[in-house]
Design a protein around this motif. Sequence first.
Motif: not given
Lengths: 1492, 187
Positions: B96-98, B106-110, B69-76, B40-44
Amino acid sequence: MNKGFDSQKIGSVLVVGGGIAGIQSALDLAEQGYYVYLVEKSPAIGGVMAQLDKTFPTNDCSMCILAPKLVECGRHLNIETMTWSEVLDVSGEEGNFKVKVKKKARYIDLNKCTGCGECTDVCPVEIESEFDERLVNKKAIFRPFPQAYPNAFTIEKDIRPCQIACPAGVHVQGYIALIKQKKYEEALSLIKKNNPLPAICGRICPHPCEAECRRRLVDEPVAINSLKRFITDYEMQRSDDRGQTTEVRSQRSEELVTHKVAIIGSGPAGLSCAYYLSQQGYKVTIFEALPVLGGMLRVGIPEYRLPKDILNKEIESILNLGVEVKTNVKIGKDLTMGNIFKQGYKAIFIGTGAHRSLKLNIPNEDSKGVVPGIDFLRDLNLGKKVKVGKNVVIIGGGNVAIDTARSSLRLGAEKVTILYRRSRKEMPASPGEVEEAEKEGVKIKFLVAPVEVLTRNNKVVSLRCIKMQLGAPDASGRRRPIPISGSEFNLSIDMIIPAIGQAPDTSYFKEYGIGVAKRRTIQIDEDTLLTSKDGVFAGGDTVLGPATAVEAIAQGRKAAQSIIAYIKGRKAAQSIIAYIKGEKEVELQAKKDYGELPPNTPLKKRQKIKTLPVGARKSNFKEVELGLTEKQALKEAERCLSCGICSECLQCEEACKAEAIVHQDIDKIIELDVGSIILAPGFDEFDPTSLYEYGYKKYKNVVTSIEFERILSATGPYQGEVIRPSDRKIPERIAFIQCVGSRDEKTNPYCSSVCCTYAIKEAIIAREHTAGKIEATIFFMDLRCYGKNFDKYYERAKDEYKVKFVRSKIYKIEELNGTGDLSIIYAKEDGKKCTERFDLVILSVGFQPPVDAVNLARKVGLNLNKYNFIQTRDFEPVKTSKEGIYVCGAFSGPKDIPETVMQASGAAAEASCLLSDVRGTQIKEKVYPPEIDVTGQEPRIGVFICHCGINIGGYVDVPKVTEFAKTLPNVIYAENNLYTCSQDTQERIKEMIKEHNLNRVVVASCSPSTHEPLFQETIREAGLNKYLFEMANIRNQCSWVHMDEPEKATEKAKDLVKMAIAKARLIESLKELELDLTKSALVIGGGISGMTATLNLAKQGFKVYLIEKNSELGGIARRIKWTNEGLNVQNYLKSLIDKVTNNKNIEIITEATIVEVSGYVGNFKTGFMRAGRGYVEEINSGVIIVAAGAKEYKPDEYMYGQDDRVITQLELEEKLLTPHSAFRIPQSVVMIQCVGSRNGERPYCSRFCCMQAVKNALKIKEISPDTEIYILYRDIRTYGFNEDYYREAREKGIMFIRYDEEKKPVISHQSLNVKIYDEILGREIEIPADLIVLSVGVEPYQENKELATLLKVPLNEDNFFLEAHVKLRPVDFATEGIFVCGLCHSPKSIEESIAQAQAAASRATTILAKDKILTAGIISHIDEELCAGCKICVNICPYEAIEFDETKKVSRVNEALCKGCGTCAAACPSGACTALGFKYEQISSQISAALV
Amino acid sequence: MTKWVVRQILKIIEEGEELEAIIKLSKENQRFKYEVAEEPGGENIKACFACGVCTGSCPISDIDEEYNPRKIIRMILLGMKKEVLSSNLIWMCALCHKCSFYCPQDVKFADVMSALRNIAVREGYVHPSFTETIEKIDKYTQEVRLKMIKAILDKKTKKLSVEAEKLISEIVKPVTKKVRAKGRGKK
């Protein structure tokens, strides 16, 4: 061709949308023999392209390339352009549609408007200019841009509630607009068009206009009445100062009619009637029973409200028109109606008012001390001695009650009480009056009614009253007062003034036989005011019962109109109405669906009107209200919201010398019958206001790309100077933010396709405009320069123009306090954060489907995609879901101009295919008289010199120039015209040609590029060859540029005219040759493109030869399994081949090579050889379509060819395509993009490979979900709706990793691992690969070079065929009759290839549909005697129109190909080449004329 | 407990230093992105097209550029499960959900961060009490922030100027005392 009429099809087509797509479709179809209705919602055709400054990638001036198309389309005999119109509904089916079109009221007669622009100069109303993206204002009467077609103005108008509310229909907003400009005299004259007594009304009118004023929705209504009073007072004062009467000169009173009209009664109705009748020249006599004029205005209103001198002045100004007055004549007593008619009066107007008081109907009301209010006021106003009691009671709640109360106080009454039987709320008197009365000391008792007058010695001593309460509402809507029994009380008083109403006295008229209604009012026909007696009209209180002055004035005016109609012979009421409606004006529609009020209208306080202090009002009748000062009036006028847009100030009517203004215009709905419909409505720009983090509209220096386009444009708000809106400074650092409203799940998820390249263009142009001062940065995600030559443009922007490209999405723009500068924070790819300051930020906004068109499409039932664009399919790019309705341009998806133009032609081809049976059935053909042979005749020149309103005439002394022209040799006739281009002048030119036997015509006016064809047609209609015409531009090149020096301008105009006449002496008739043509086509290439073009032409009935070099048809598509959308290409290909093979009009020639081509448009001869046959065969065709295709690039990199596990995308498709093949999808697949594309060797983008990779990757995932796929890319270019597939691919887990051109992926030899440097991680990644797929793109065939040489058409540096113009002629070659489509033109998708092939067929049809080829008149001529055979001309001719005769050793012009550009004439060293119409002696005569 | 937390953090830092220069995907867990997507939360998570708006708008990366954050997504997405889950970075997000607000895909990184934290706890990368502590820290941070703001507001009404830096010592100390007192109370 079968021209059978057995079918119900109609040979005309509706094109919706007048942008470049609509124009192209319309032109193609009209040239193909169909009648076209081109419907455009704005006032001019041209669409967004007209707004653009430049076009990419060639930086052509957008308007320069578009304008000729506008003229061509606008002037085409078979295109009916309907601008300012919209399609309401469509019914019927393919071949036979019925279309409802609303032609919005333009308020301008298009046949009369010459586009001179004088109306805009006087228009006082400014509104935002949509064309200039609201950066500046335009006038309410406007033309969107100077090159507009039609070259006519439009008035934007809404409903004006004030004018509707005014019984007299006074142009309220108009005079307020004129006040704003301090045009008081004009304002007064405007008011007087509807109301001849404005000074009076400005004081006493209850102003229903203010109750409707829409300013009240913001704060308070505009003080309209006080403004009216201000103007009249101001003008009265001014004319007093000048010692003149106040009357403003009357309008159009030349038409003097001597008929006499009698007016009975001199109140507002009679005066108004007298005014409007005398203005028209009628002899008017007013009969008045009283010794003074003015009726109730004089005797019913106390002087402190309406001073007598004001009244006298206004009456006087009416009498000054020649009105005769007979006072003390009471009709019925002193004179009878019969007698009046006997005295020769043709008509009588009764306006005797309502002067009879109503009775209280209580005991003793006739006692001494009871004086009816009307009588009281009359005596007072007639100057009689009026006595008041000490303690006065007034009964009633109307204005008369208040007037008598306030007058009583002034006359010395100590106590004045008003009794009113209802409450304050129900009081009919004006609230302002009541307020003033109370201020002065008048007491009002509510809910009290009189019961009995108590007297002593027949003299009033007290009044018995009863208290009332309010019951249910009565017929008047007010609550009915009910007496409370037992509540009686006595009031001790000494005078009672009943003022409960009055009625007309119509007893005599009843006797005379005029119909009288219950309330003793005269019965009239409401539309004409005609009574039951022939020739007798009535109005005002006599008809209405007691009403307002303005109502009486309105009726007086209406009666005047009716009386005029009556005297002119319209006896019955109906015919009078018809006359008035026809001659005068359309009634205002009383609807209330007003447009939206501008949001956030700032509050402005209503001006306070000064009044006489209460203390100063005692025992005098000085005017209480003092009116507005000029300063106040100007402030108050500014409060008007101009909610009706056009204010109807009628200044344009005055200014328009061509009499083209039609303020009474109404919307018209027409019905059209058409065989087919093409939708080309374009797009809406995304509005970034909702993305508040970008600060659009909040920060002045954040603009949209289209706004910036206008800023760049020379015709734009800043005349092409690149300045920023906040402080008009030149910005030094500008930023572009890409994907605003695109590629965003929260706005529009699709890619808008064009923004990347247009941002580059705008950056380049901004730098060019500022000599490189501007530093431009483009913030982007993927740079999508996928079009032909776009990547080179991108490289140039980086290298030559130093445009900075930053790969980062921007989330926010902030304004730095007070500076107007903007700050942007962003993360670089490596994660480093940067903050940069810019002077101006441009939001590259995306495309959205146009709202109106979406609604229409829904109504018609067309399928839309999920984004509301028209749904099309890959194999049918221009077809909608309804047969016979086609779509082109951005309405089926965001696209650039060339694709739009291709689709426009493609849609035309499909419509033409549908309607080919009825081709030529609806078109108009112009028949000209035989041409007069003027050879050998002495020149007889006629000169027509244009004033162009004041455009020329205001600066150049046109009559002087005309006189000068008359003195020049061979000038037989010269005249000057107000507008030489007007319709009546065309007739005059023809007459003069006949009358004076003219054989040359010179027009001195404006630009030949817009007007020469018109005059040429005129002289041709008079029997002269159209080339016997010469034009001098004394406007653009003279009056406009020398406005400050009229004398010099006149001299220059003389010179220009002299030059034109000098040349005219030497000009000759030129022949336009008619050549036969072969009605067949040759299509080179049997791929999808070639077959599509072939089939379209064959279906239209043309013979088509299809040459294919291979043994089988199908081309590169034979290797493609699916389209982007997922459609089966092989099935489609099979059915296409079947259709082509089975069509009897098609001859397929396979395994053939073209060896020679000769001839020209209409008559090509093409020699070819088939494999295995040793001889040349020949095809005759009228046109040639090149669809030679292209091939997949064979890479030599990435171990291709060395390892079986490295394959191309097409090879992958083939593997996936082959059923039951041994190929198994492995665990890990790596795709590498841009292999062999976008590099030094092949600097172009192959356009479709990104989508191809996405498509194939998705297919792999479908078959083998566990396979991991990595796509290594430089920019993902899934433009348009393909972006959806890109997202789908990511969601399926396909991994996209970007690489830089300098850091290409490396494949290790043994393991097949791929190493790539990831910019985001800043580390190298090693991807295990079982299969490597290279996206290799396309490469043109080497054979293109030979084919191009044979066809004499050019290739670009990449070896693709080069079209005539990258934007507007994407399938034509400069050489007429040869067209191009498909991959040999540039890389493209199947869908795009099909559209382009259809376009090529359409362009070819414009030639094949004709029976003859007409050559141009202005062409080159080579004198064989002089030709030295140097061949310079042969090599230099851009149209390949000069051949070399090897036997005679001379050059020869091919007249069918020559465009008359004159290049050869300039280059020829021996003077053998001449451009006809521009011969050496003709030019030199002009030059000598200028020099002498 | 505190010692355990310190040990964990030290461990994370040590492991971080052992990173290889080249990432061999053959060694990584290519299923990781699907695991995150199922949490939950990681769907997108997979929709990311690496535009970088999350990093650009992130207030944490303003302070510490390592947090990207972009780097963390890339690593995932590349399957670097161990590296991600054992990284101290995943605990830095202030939720903070910015990033979610600005994300065009609509990735919803937070929310992805929460998903990662859950997985990290579940799979033993950190002790559950670690998240509790983080949550407490969040609470105290908010408390500190609120007090500082109140102090400014208070001084504003008294028309006194105030520097944010000076407030730290003024406000943080009492909070620390209070935290300590609470800690003692528990014992």
